[in-house]
Design an enzyme around this catalytic site. Structure first.
Site, PDB file in Angstrom:
ATOM      1  CB  CYS A 173      46.657  33.992  -4.026  1.00 12.69           C
ATOM      2  SG  CYS A 173      47.465  35.589  -3.820  1.00 12.69           S
TER       3      CYS A 173
HETATM    4  N1  LIG Z   1      50.924  36.302  -8.737  1.00 15.38           N
HETATM    5  C1  LIG Z   1      50.000  35.753  -7.958  1.00 15.38           C
HETATM    6  O1  LIG Z   1      50.285  34.950  -7.064  1.00 15.38           O
HETATM    7  C2  LIG Z   1      48.560  36.074  -8.175  1.00 15.38           C
HETATM    8  C3  LIG Z   1      48.151  37.054  -9.043  1.00 15.38           C
HETATM    9  N2  LIG Z   1      46.834  37.332  -9.194  1.00 15.38           N
HETATM   10  C4  LIG Z   1      46.415  38.385 -10.109  1.00 15.38           C
HETATM   11  O2  LIG Z   1      46.640  37.929 -11.445  1.00 15.38           O
HETATM   12  C5  LIG Z   1      46.990  39.013 -12.281  1.00 15.38           C
HETATM   13  C6  LIG Z   1      48.320  38.696 -12.971  1.00 15.38           C
HETATM   14  O3  LIG Z   1      49.301  38.531 -11.972  1.00 15.38           O
HETATM   15  P1  LIG Z   1      50.798  38.070 -12.295  1.00 15.38           P
HETATM   16  O4  LIG Z   1      50.796  37.031 -13.326  1.00 15.38           O
HETATM   17  O5  LIG Z   1      51.436  37.822 -10.994  1.00 15.38           O
HETATM   18  O6  LIG Z   1      51.363  39.434 -12.895  1.00 15.38           O
HETATM   19  P2  LIG Z   1      52.736  39.661 -13.671  1.00 15.38           P
HETATM   20  O7  LIG Z   1      53.224  40.994 -13.272  1.00 15.38           O
HETATM   21  O8  LIG Z   1      53.634  38.504 -13.457  1.00 15.38           O
HETATM   22  O9  LIG Z   1      52.263  39.685 -15.184  1.00 15.38           O
HETATM   23  C7  LIG Z   1      51.455  40.705 -15.707  1.00 15.38           C
HETATM   24  C8  LIG Z   1      51.179  40.438 -17.176  1.00 15.38           C
HETATM   25  O10 LIG Z   1      50.414  41.511 -17.723  1.00 15.38           O
HETATM   26  C9  LIG Z   1      51.116  42.149 -18.805  1.00 15.38           C
HETATM   27  N3  LIG Z   1      50.916  43.584 -18.610  1.00 15.38           N
HETATM   28  C10 LIG Z   1      51.373  44.338 -17.574  1.00 15.38           C
HETATM   29  N4  LIG Z   1      50.907  45.599 -17.689  1.00 15.38           N
HETATM   30  C11 LIG Z   1      50.162  45.631 -18.819  1.00 15.38           C
HETATM   31  C12 LIG Z   1      49.408  46.641 -19.468  1.00 15.38           C
HETATM   32  N5  LIG Z   1      49.368  47.899 -19.003  1.00 15.38           N
HETATM   33  N6  LIG Z   1      48.745  46.337 -20.622  1.00 15.38           N
HETATM   34  C13 LIG Z   1      48.806  45.077 -21.128  1.00 15.38           C
HETATM   35  N7  LIG Z   1      49.511  44.084 -20.565  1.00 15.38           N
HETATM   36  C14 LIG Z   1      50.161  44.348 -19.404  1.00 15.38           C
HETATM   37  C15 LIG Z   1      52.559  41.685 -18.669  1.00 15.38           C
HETATM   38  O11 LIG Z   1      53.192  41.436 -19.926  1.00 15.38           O
HETATM   39  P3  LIG Z   1      53.868  42.514 -20.837  1.00 15.38           P
HETATM   40  O12 LIG Z   1      54.410  43.572 -19.914  1.00 15.38           O
HETATM   41  O13 LIG Z   1      54.906  41.779 -21.592  1.00 15.38           O
HETATM   42  O14 LIG Z   1      52.734  43.015 -21.697  1.00 15.38           O
HETATM   43  C16 LIG Z   1      52.418  40.322 -18.026  1.00 15.38           C
HETATM   44  O15 LIG Z   1      52.170  39.344 -19.000  1.00 15.38           O
HETATM   45  C17 LIG Z   1      47.065  40.235 -11.372  1.00 15.38           C
HETATM   46  O16 LIG Z   1      45.857  40.948 -11.457  1.00 15.38           O
HETATM   47  C18 LIG Z   1      47.239  39.648  -9.993  1.00 15.38           C
HETATM   48  O17 LIG Z   1      46.730  40.494  -9.005  1.00 15.38           O
HETATM   49  C19 LIG Z   1      45.871  36.631  -8.540  1.00 15.38           C
HETATM   50  C20 LIG Z   1      46.212  35.636  -7.689  1.00 15.38           C
HETATM   51  C21 LIG Z   1      47.585  35.293  -7.411  1.00 15.38           C
HETATM   52  C1  LIG Z   2      52.995  39.117  -2.240  1.00 14.15           C
HETATM   53  C2  LIG Z   2      51.955  39.981  -2.911  1.00 14.15           C
HETATM   54  O1  LIG Z   2      52.199  41.120  -3.238  1.00 14.15           O
HETATM   55  N1  LIG Z   2      50.773  39.444  -3.126  1.00 14.15           N
HETATM   56  C3  LIG Z   2      49.685  40.115  -3.777  1.00 14.15           C
HETATM   57  C4  LIG Z   2      48.523  39.205  -3.868  1.00 14.15           C
HETATM   58  C5  LIG Z   2      48.313  38.683  -5.235  1.00 14.15           C
HETATM   59  C6  LIG Z   2      46.851  38.618  -5.533  1.00 14.15           C
HETATM   60  O2  LIG Z   2      46.131  37.659  -5.383  1.00 14.15           O
HETATM   61  O3  LIG Z   2      46.380  39.790  -5.853  1.00 14.15           O
HETATM   62  P1  LIG Z   2      45.058  40.276  -6.526  1.00 14.15           P
HETATM   63  O4  LIG Z   2      43.999  40.357  -5.516  1.00 14.15           O
HETATM   64  O5  LIG Z   2      45.395  41.614  -7.024  1.00 14.15           O
HETATM   65  O6  LIG Z   2      44.692  39.322  -7.590  1.00 14.15           O
HETATM   66  C7  LIG Z   2      49.227  41.343  -3.004  1.00 14.15           C
HETATM   67  O7  LIG Z   2      49.324  41.368  -1.797  1.00 14.15           O
HETATM   68  O8  LIG Z   2      48.651  42.231  -3.639  1.00 14.15           O
END
Ligand SMILES: NC(=O)C1=CN([C@@H]2O[C@H](COP(=O)(O)OP(=O)(O)OC[C@H]3O[C@@H](n4cnc5c(N)ncnc54)[C@H](OP(=O)(O)O)[C@@H]3O)[C@@H](O)[C@H]2O)C=CC1
Ligand SMILES: CC(=O)N[C@@H](CCC(=O)OP(=O)(O)O)C(=O)O
Length: 385
Positions: free
Chosen positions: A202
């Site tokens: 992001c």
């Molecule tokens: N949040 C953000 O703003 C952004 C996030 N990202 C990336 O997107 C990805 C998802 O982020 P986000 O949605 O915030 O994460 P969350 O922590 O909100 O969700 C993680 C998901 O993965 C599942 N999960 C967690 N651990 C495991 C595991 N060991 N095995 C299988 N399932 C698992 C969880 O469900 P359950 O535990 O029920 O299985 C849940 O559905 C990350 O890699 C993050 O870095 C990228 C850009 C922006």
């Molecule tokens: C506030 C906060 O913790 N933000 C996350 C960024 C989320 C994201 O884009 O992370 P990935 O590169 O892992 O997809 C971080 O700094 O790691």
């Protein structure tokens, strides 16, 4: 507090964004040459939309890539999380996306809410389950919305499958056998041909979009100050998403060596970048303030024009005059770039950018990439304002 359900309700409540507005061409106001400060501000009322010039080197593919009218069956792994829920919301409104499987260990057995096209029950799918469903021809595209470091067994189990995989984590962003999916900056034709796409981070998306137009004019290391809403830290409880700690507070973290520092620099051809992230008390939305030394004297107006030309025709990048505000980008699907404050020497500019980390910073960009690789219009199902 951190349940994905609350996000779904929030999203549901705001599902009122108007559909694609046509781009209006605004004339440049007359500004005397040599006036280097606050010019962007004087343009603010007219510069809200990109100028329709032809200098964008990587314009959207448009109809060239919109020949597929067959729905695609989707498996979403990590569906309980913030990005997973944002994706479900987008999929629900996409005419050609047919969500079939949602995987969550915690919600397995529960009905998926917020998806109205068919009844789906959360499953706890192992890598082997995913491979079997894929072998049986039940899924065309897998979306991995898992934390960093968790995706590998799923990807390995899928092996050489011809299904599309889009990974939201950082795990494949430095892997040359995957396509890095930032459509405004990568070759769209290449993304359209890909079967393995790593979705950018992001902060990294906002920073790259805000820096790319000035790459050839960089005169030294770039400094990026970033402040993110706490949904950026995911649903797993940590100090970075502890609302009590965040109240009236701003938490600096990973002040050197954040993975997005490397990602931004790597994707911008090794440009020296120092990235300083912070997490703030709001839920979603990122603000970036970027200090850019220049290799020649430039005016605010020159720089604004470069950005408008570079992003002409882009529906998800808006060049604005004033520094953009987080409040205005929350729940939106585009990036806003503005500020363009040049100092007295003319050799330093400060550019600001805002992005909703869950949308263009994650789910919206994922859908853009899916649309390209599945042969749909790049913006299908994405609310454009
Ligand atoms: N949040 C953000 O703003 C952004 C996030 N990202 C990336 O997107 C990805 C998802 O982020 P986000 O949605 O915030 O994460 P969350 O922590 O909100 O969700 C993680 C998901 O993965 C599942 N999960 C967690 N651990 C495991 C595991 N060991 N095995 C299988 N399932 C698992 C969880 O469900 P359950 O535990 O029920 O299985 C849940 O559905 C990350 O890699 C993050 O870095 C990228 C850009 C922006
Ligand atoms: C506030 C906060 O913790 N933000 C996350 C960024 C989320 C994201 O884009 O992370 P990935 O590169 O892992 O997809 C971080 O700094 O790691």
């Amino acid at each position: 507090m951190f349940s994905a359900t609350s996000r779904a309700v929030r999203i549901g409540a705001r599902r009122v964004a108007p559909r694609a507005a046509s781009i209006t061409v605004a004339p440049m106001p007359k500004i005397s040459l040599g006036q280097t400060t606050n010019i962007a501000r004087s343009l603010s009322s007219t510069a809200r939309l990109s100028y329709a010039t032809t200098t964008n080197p990587n314009p959207p593919l448009g109809k060239k890539n919109a020949s597929n009218e067959t729905p695609s069956r989707i498996g979403l792994i990590g569906a309980r999380g913030y990005t997973g829920q944002a994706l479900i919301d987008l999929f629900n409104d996409h005419p050609l996306i047919d969500l079939r499987h949602v995987s969550s260990r915690e919600l397995a057995g529960q009905e998926l809410k917020g998806y109205t096209k068919r009844n789906i029950v959360y499953e706890n799918l192992s890598a082997e389950d995913v491979a079997q469903l894929d072998k049986d021809g039940k899924v065309d595209c897998w979306v991995m919305a898992l934390p960093n470091g968790v995706c590998l067994p799923f990807v390995q189990a899928l092996g050489q499958s011809s299904s599309l995989i889009v990974d939201l984590s950082a795990d494949y962003r430095f892997d040359d056998s995957w396509s890095y999916g930032l459509p405004e900056l990568q070759k769209r034709g290449k993304i359209a041909q890909a079967t393995r796409i790593s979705n950018p981070g992001c902060y990294a998306t906002g920073s790259q979009l805000a820096l790319a137009p000035l790459l050839e004019h960089l005169g030294g290391p770039v400094n990026v100050f970033g402040a993110s809403g706490y949904s950026g830290a995911g649903t797993k409880p940590s100090p970075k998403n502890d609302v009590n700690l965040l109240r009236d507070n701003l938490i600096p973290y990973s002040l050197t060596g954040h993975i997005h520092e490397r990602e931004i620099s790597h994707q911008l051809g090794g440009a020296p970048v120092a990235f300083m992230p912070h997490v703030a008390s709001w839920f979603s939305g990122i603000h970036l303030t970027i200090n850019i030394p220049l290799n020649k004297t430039m005016t605010s107006r020159d720089i604004l024009q470069i950005y408008q030309d570079r992003y002409a025709g882009e529906k998800l990048v808006k060049i604005v005059g004033e520094p953009p505000l987080v409040k205005s980008i929350q729940n939106k699907h585009h990036v806003e770039i503005g500020g363009f404050a040049v100092d007295k020497t003319g050799k330093r500019v400060v550019v600001c950018a805002t992005i909703d980390n869950l949308n263009k910073g994650a789910a919206t960009q994922c859908l853009q990439n899916m649309n390209l690789a599945l042969g749909y219009d790049e913006y299908q199902g994405i609310p454009i304002e």
